[in-house]
Write a protein that holds these residues in place. Structure first.
Motif, PDB file in Angstrom:
ATOM      1  N   GLY A  38       0.798  -1.217   0.000  1.00 31.77           N
ATOM      2  CA  GLY A  38       0.000   0.000   0.000  1.00 31.77           C
ATOM      3  C   GLY A  38       0.827   1.263   0.000  1.00 31.77           C
ATOM      4  N   ASP A  39       2.152   1.151   0.235  1.00 32.63           N
ATOM      5  CA  ASP A  39       3.004   2.341   0.324  1.00 32.63           C
ATOM      6  C   ASP A  39       4.417   1.963  -0.110  1.00 32.63           C
ATOM      7  OD1 ASP A  39       4.537   4.568   1.046  1.00 32.63           O
ATOM      8  OD2 ASP A  39       3.316   5.003   2.822  1.00 32.63           O
ATOM      9  N   VAL A  40       4.703   2.141  -1.397  1.00 28.59           N
ATOM     10  CA  VAL A  40       6.016   1.767  -1.924  1.00 28.59           C
ATOM     11  C   VAL A  40       7.123   2.584  -1.273  1.00 28.59           C
ATOM     12  CG1 VAL A  40       7.475   1.738  -3.986  1.00 28.59           C
ATOM     13  CG2 VAL A  40       5.127   0.889  -4.105  1.00 28.59           C
ATOM     14  N   GLY A  41       6.890   3.883  -1.073  1.00 29.44           N
ATOM     15  CA  GLY A  41       7.908   4.736  -0.459  1.00 29.44           C
ATOM     16  C   GLY A  41       8.301   4.245   0.914  1.00 29.44           C
ATOM     17  N   ALA A  42       7.316   3.900   1.732  1.00 32.40           N
ATOM     18  CA  ALA A  42       7.598   3.386   3.073  1.00 32.40           C
ATOM     19  C   ALA A  42       8.300   2.035   2.998  1.00 32.40           C
ATOM     20  CB  ALA A  42       6.302   3.269   3.872  1.00 32.40           C
ATOM     21  N   ALA A  43       7.915   1.197   2.026  1.00 33.75           N
ATOM     22  CA  ALA A  43       8.542  -0.121   1.879  1.00 33.75           C
ATOM     23  C   ALA A  43      10.009   0.007   1.483  1.00 33.75           C
ATOM     24  CB  ALA A  43       7.779  -0.949   0.856  1.00 33.75           C
ATOM     25  N   LYS A  44      10.313   0.958   0.612  1.00 29.44           N
ATOM     26  CA  LYS A  44      11.710   1.201   0.232  1.00 29.44           C
ATOM     27  C   LYS A  44      12.558   1.484   1.467  1.00 29.44           C
ATOM     28  CE  LYS A  44      10.928   3.612  -4.178  1.00 29.44           C
ATOM     29  NZ  LYS A  44      11.171   4.913  -4.834  1.00 29.44           N
TER      30      LYS A  44
ATOM     31  N   THR B  54      21.942 -17.927  -3.058  1.00 31.32           N
ATOM     32  CA  THR B  54      20.871 -17.675  -2.106  1.00 31.32           C
ATOM     33  C   THR B  54      21.390 -17.528  -0.685  1.00 31.32           C
ATOM     34  OG1 THR B  54      20.500 -20.060  -1.891  1.00 31.32           O
ATOM     35  CG2 THR B  54      19.159 -18.880  -3.503  1.00 31.32           C
ATOM     36  N   LEU B  55      22.683 -17.765  -0.467  1.00 33.43           N
ATOM     37  CA  LEU B  55      23.250 -17.611   0.871  1.00 33.43           C
ATOM     38  C   LEU B  55      23.851 -16.226   1.082  1.00 33.43           C
ATOM     39  CD1 LEU B  55      24.993 -21.097   1.273  1.00 33.43           C
ATOM     40  CD2 LEU B  55      22.715 -20.394   2.019  1.00 33.43           C
ATOM     41  N   GLU B  56      23.879 -15.409   0.052  1.00 31.35           N
ATOM     42  CA  GLU B  56      24.454 -14.076   0.169  1.00 31.35           C
ATOM     43  C   GLU B  56      23.483 -13.139   0.878  1.00 31.35           C
ATOM     44  OE1 GLU B  56      25.272 -12.864  -3.784  1.00 31.35           O
ATOM     45  OE2 GLU B  56      26.879 -14.324  -4.103  1.00 31.35           O
ATOM     46  N   PRO B  57      23.995 -12.232   1.733  1.00 26.81           N
ATOM     47  CA  PRO B  57      23.127 -11.250   2.386  1.00 26.81           C
ATOM     48  C   PRO B  57      22.303 -10.478   1.359  1.00 26.81           C
ATOM     49  CG  PRO B  57      25.312 -11.213   3.359  1.00 26.81           C
ATOM     50  CD  PRO B  57      25.404 -12.114   2.165  1.00 26.81           C
ATOM     51  N   GLY B  58      21.023 -10.294   1.681  1.00 23.22           N
ATOM     52  CA  GLY B  58      20.127  -9.574   0.794  1.00 23.22           C
ATOM     53  C   GLY B  58      19.385 -10.444  -0.197  1.00 23.22           C
ATOM     54  N   GLN B  59      19.838 -11.689  -0.375  1.00 23.12           N
ATOM     55  CA  GLN B  59      19.134 -12.617  -1.253  1.00 23.12           C
ATOM     56  C   GLN B  59      18.034 -13.338  -0.469  1.00 23.12           C
ATOM     57  OE1 GLN B  59      19.522 -13.096  -4.467  1.00 23.12           O
ATOM     58  NE2 GLN B  59      21.486 -12.148  -4.948  1.00 23.12           N
ATOM     59  N   VAL B  60      17.180 -14.060  -1.183  1.00 24.53           N
ATOM     60  CA  VAL B  60      16.195 -14.917  -0.530  1.00 24.53           C
ATOM     61  C   VAL B  60      16.850 -16.269  -0.297  1.00 24.53           C
ATOM     62  CG1 VAL B  60      13.930 -15.998  -0.703  1.00 24.53           C
ATOM     63  CG2 VAL B  60      14.277 -13.685  -1.587  1.00 24.53           C
TER      64      VAL B  60
ATOM     65  N   SER C 130      16.527  -0.457   5.194  1.00 22.63           N
ATOM     66  CA  SER C 130      17.136  -0.504   6.520  1.00 22.63           C
ATOM     67  C   SER C 130      17.308  -1.936   7.015  1.00 22.63           C
ATOM     68  CB  SER C 130      16.266   0.272   7.513  1.00 22.63           C
ATOM     69  OG  SER C 130      16.688   0.043   8.843  1.00 22.63           O
ATOM     70  N   VAL C 131      16.249  -2.752   6.883  1.00 23.30           N
ATOM     71  CA  VAL C 131      16.269  -4.093   7.476  1.00 23.30           C
ATOM     72  C   VAL C 131      17.184  -5.045   6.714  1.00 23.30           C
ATOM     73  CG1 VAL C 131      14.851  -6.121   7.972  1.00 23.30           C
ATOM     74  CG2 VAL C 131      13.979  -3.843   8.486  1.00 23.30           C
TER      75      VAL C 131
ATOM     76  N   ASP D  68      19.977 -10.629  15.322  1.00 23.39           N
ATOM     77  CA  ASP D  68      19.480  -9.762  16.410  1.00 23.39           C
ATOM     78  C   ASP D  68      19.449  -8.299  15.980  1.00 23.39           C
ATOM     79  OD1 ASP D  68      19.069 -11.635  18.745  1.00 23.39           O
ATOM     80  OD2 ASP D  68      21.142 -12.109  18.242  1.00 23.39           O
ATOM     81  N   ALA D  69      20.492  -7.876  15.273  1.00 21.61           N
ATOM     82  CA  ALA D  69      20.513  -6.500  14.777  1.00 21.61           C
ATOM     83  C   ALA D  69      19.389  -6.280  13.772  1.00 21.61           C
ATOM     84  CB  ALA D  69      21.866  -6.190  14.145  1.00 21.61           C
ATOM     85  N   ALA D  70      19.142  -7.277  12.918  1.00 27.08           N
ATOM     86  CA  ALA D  70      18.071  -7.149  11.932  1.00 27.08           C
ATOM     87  C   ALA D  70      16.707  -7.112  12.618  1.00 27.08           C
ATOM     88  CB  ALA D  70      18.141  -8.300  10.939  1.00 27.08           C
ATOM     89  N   LYS D  71      16.543  -7.898  13.668  1.00 25.38           N
ATOM     90  CA  LYS D  71      15.280  -7.868  14.419  1.00 25.38           C
ATOM     91  C   LYS D  71      15.025  -6.477  14.990  1.00 25.38           C
ATOM     92  CE  LYS D  71      12.966  -9.709  18.524  1.00 25.38           C
ATOM     93  NZ  LYS D  71      13.056 -10.618  19.689  1.00 25.38           N
ATOM     94  N   ARG D  72      16.063  -5.855  15.515  1.00 24.87           N
ATOM     95  CA  ARG D  72      15.899  -4.489  16.053  1.00 24.87           C
ATOM     96  C   ARG D  72      15.510  -3.520  14.952  1.00 24.87           C
ATOM     97  NH1 ARG D  72      20.441  -6.167  19.097  1.00 24.87           N
ATOM     98  NH2 ARG D  72      21.889  -5.146  17.655  1.00 24.87           N
ATOM     99  N   ARG D  73      16.079  -3.701  13.767  1.00 26.97           N
ATOM    100  CA  ARG D  73      15.744  -2.798  12.657  1.00 26.97           C
ATOM    101  C   ARG D  73      14.284  -2.978  12.225  1.00 26.97           C
ATOM    102  NH1 ARG D  73      21.018  -4.460  10.949  1.00 26.97           N
ATOM    103  NH2 ARG D  73      20.166  -5.829   9.315  1.00 26.97           N
ATOM    104  N   VAL D  74      13.760  -4.204  12.346  1.00 32.06           N
ATOM    105  CA  VAL D  74      12.347  -4.441  12.031  1.00 32.06           C
ATOM    106  C   VAL D  74      11.456  -3.608  12.943  1.00 32.06           C
ATOM    107  CG1 VAL D  74      10.475  -6.134  12.087  1.00 32.06           C
ATOM    108  CG2 VAL D  74      12.671  -6.746  11.064  1.00 32.06           C
ATOM    109  N   THR D  75      11.666  -3.721  14.242  1.00 30.45           N
ATOM    110  CA  THR D  75      10.805  -3.005  15.182  1.00 30.45           C
ATOM    111  C   THR D  75      11.064  -1.506  15.153  1.00 30.45           C
ATOM    112  OG1 THR D  75      12.378  -3.527  16.963  1.00 30.45           O
ATOM    113  CG2 THR D  75      10.508  -4.998  16.688  1.00 30.45           C
ATOM    114  N   ASP D  76      12.336  -1.090  14.999  1.00 28.25           N
ATOM    115  CA  ASP D  76      12.641   0.338  14.901  1.00 28.25           C
ATOM    116  C   ASP D  76      11.974   0.966  13.684  1.00 28.25           C
ATOM    117  OD1 ASP D  76      14.177   0.135  17.166  1.00 28.25           O
ATOM    118  OD2 ASP D  76      16.116   0.181  16.121  1.00 28.25           O
ATOM    119  N   GLY D  77      11.789   0.157  12.617  1.00 31.60           N
ATOM    120  CA  GLY D  77      11.200   0.670  11.389  1.00 31.60           C
ATOM    121  C   GLY D  77       9.683   0.583  11.344  1.00 31.60           C
TER     122      GLY D  77
END
Length: 253
Positions: free
Chosen positions: A14-20, A131-137, A25-26, A209-218
């Motif tokens: 619903g909000d591409v700008g916010a998703a970017k 698929t093991l590289e950071p940022g990949q699925v 960040s995450v 753990d750092a990524a989890k914090r970025r989820v909630t911070d965002g």
């Protein structure tokens, strides 16, 4: 490019700008807007490797009750034939084979139990990063209500084969599946799939753990984890600020 391989991932939001901002960040993605007739499509990349895209959830889909969601594209040699095959195997064609000018041909499918994915044949062949590289699925997880039945659908569709199984106790068996010799995901009878069956995609991060914090911070919501999984890595399951479900996988430092 292998038949039956996952080749693209797409967020309808619903909000591409916010998703970017959130996923930048995450997960660490950079983005590039690609104007198209009647819309703007946003490509997200890690380094120089394109991973997928984002687009505004179509108004008609939102009006029909479709929530913000992630969906994948699976490579096939013939989209029209594969869509017909999916229907013959008990799936449903949601969007018939359609050309994306300058990009390729796709069709939207639901498996026999209702989980959505896309068939895709690109105009130009390309290679994906590991698929093991950071940022990949790094993992593809099917939350379903009859794992044994739906596995046969995907085996017949794409030639996926069974990998190891994990005993989940009262929740039953977690069945890994392989594309070629590589285990790339799992399927199980999920309590979360009672209302609707769905695919969940795990994005690789370097510090869970750092990524989890970025989820909630965002502004996102963590629904599960961190939880250690076989192999020693850790996972977090979450929803983004618009409500789309996703997951993270990586080490704990």
């Amino acid at each position: 490019m292998a038949q039956g391989a996952f080749v693209w991932y797409e967020l309808m939001t619903g909000d591409v700008g916010a998703a970017k901002k959130f996923y930048g960040s995450v997960v660490g993605w950079t983005t590039q807007d690609m104007p198209m007739p009647g819309m703007t499509y946003t490509i997200f990349s890690i380094g120089t490797t394109q991973v997928g895209g984002m687009m505004t959830l179509p108004k008609e889909a939102a009006a029909g009750g479709m929530p913000p969601t992630w969906i994948s594209y699976v490579h096939v040699d013939d989209v029209d034939a594969a869509a017909t095959k999916a229907q013959r195997l008990g799936g449903k064609i949601c969007v018939p084979a359609t050309d994306i000018p300058g990009v390729g041909r796709f069709a939207s499918i639901m498996d026999p139990l209702g989980a959505a994915f896309n068939l895709f044949k690109p105009n130009q062949a390309g290679e994906r990063g590991s698929t093991l590289e950071p940022g990949q699925v790094g993992w593809h997880e099917l939350h379903t209500s009859d794992q044994a039945k739906v596995f046969e659908f995907y085996r017949s569709m794409f030639g996926w084969s069974k990998g190891d199984t994990v005993d989940m106790g009262p929740m039953g068996t977690y069945q890994l599946f392989k594309i070629g010799d590589l285990a790339v995901g799992g399927m199980f009878n999920s309590p979360a799939a009672q209302a609707a069956r769905f695919w969940l995609y795990y994005f690789v991060v370097t510090d869970i753990d750092a990524a989890k914090r970025r989820v909630t911070d965002g502004g996102g919501t963590v629904t599960n984890g961190p939880v250690q999984v076989p192999g020693g890595t850790w996972i977090v399951q979450a929803t983004d600020p618009q409500g789309a479900a996703f997951a993270l996988v990586g080490p704990r430092k």
